[in-house]
Design a protein around this motif. Sequence first.
Motif, PDB file in Angstrom:
ATOM      1  N   LEU A 144      -7.121   7.604   3.078  1.00  9.98           N
ATOM      2  CA  LEU A 144      -5.834   7.200   2.492  1.00  9.98           C
ATOM      3  C   LEU A 144      -6.306   5.943   1.332  1.00  9.98           C
ATOM      4  O   LEU A 144      -7.259   5.308   1.770  1.00  9.98           O
ATOM      5  CB  LEU A 144      -5.223   6.479   3.616  1.00  9.98           C
ATOM      6  N   CYS A 145      -5.349   5.698   0.486  1.00  9.67           N
ATOM      7  CA  CYS A 145      -5.611   4.731  -0.582  1.00  9.67           C
ATOM      8  C   CYS A 145      -4.928   3.705   0.058  1.00  9.67           C
ATOM      9  O   CYS A 145      -3.708   3.550   0.339  1.00  9.67           O
ATOM     10  CB  CYS A 145      -5.160   4.935  -1.893  1.00  9.67           C
ATOM     11  N   THR A 146      -5.449   2.250   0.373  1.00  8.05           N
ATOM     12  CA  THR A 146      -4.732   1.154   1.180  1.00  8.05           C
ATOM     13  C   THR A 146      -4.448   0.386  -0.026  1.00  8.05           C
ATOM     14  O   THR A 146      -3.751  -0.830   0.503  1.00  8.05           O
ATOM     15  CB  THR A 146      -5.576   0.697   2.038  1.00  8.05           C
ATOM     16  N   GLY A 147      -4.757   0.515  -1.300  1.00 12.18           N
ATOM     17  CA  GLY A 147      -4.392  -0.572  -2.284  1.00 12.18           C
ATOM     18  C   GLY A 147      -5.283  -0.541  -3.562  1.00 12.18           C
ATOM     19  O   GLY A 147      -6.286   0.394  -3.573  1.00 12.18           O
ATOM     20  N   TRP A 148      -5.109  -0.981  -4.604  1.00 10.08           N
ATOM     21  CA  TRP A 148      -5.472  -0.863  -5.985  1.00 10.08           C
ATOM     22  C   TRP A 148      -5.120  -2.146  -6.526  1.00 10.08           C
ATOM     23  O   TRP A 148      -3.809  -2.644  -6.567  1.00 10.08           O
ATOM     24  CB  TRP A 148      -5.280   0.423  -6.403  1.00 10.08           C
TER      25      TRP A 148
END
Length: 159
Positions: free
Chosen positions: A57-61
């Motif tokens: 999962l992408c948790t932030g950018w």
Amino acid sequence: MSLGLNNLLRNIIINVSSNKIGRKQHIIQQKLDLNFYNNQVIDYRLYLAKDQTGKWLCTGWVAKNGVPGSIVSNHSNGGTVQPAFYTLQESLGLTSETTEDLKQQFFTVACRAAECLEKQSGKLFGDLGVDMAVDKNKHIWIIELSHRFVDDTLPPWYK
């Protein structure tokens, strides 16, 4: 003429590989025509983590903006960190809907790259940082995958 250019490039790569990098295998990526905004190069760091089922999962950018005129965005070279969504939208002149679509493409590509890295390397990771960029034609590029968590003091808006 293009054959001469290909030979020249091959010789440069061989010289760089043997004299500077050593005997390890390396991948040399083509030159990217990245999107610049206000004379600053922009790339994006996506933070990936696995959930309890092992799914990436992408948790932030965040967006990393380089110093005007520089070709790198590293904080150590004076670059700054900005909210990714709004930087992407403003730098490319996109609508919110188009920006959301591009954001989802970033997230999908990053997660698939993490899956491929694990499969090809035979190693398991729990967290990864993926540096990515978008070119002037809105094509997404992977710059680097890193298993080191570079900055654990992210601003509250990084998601």
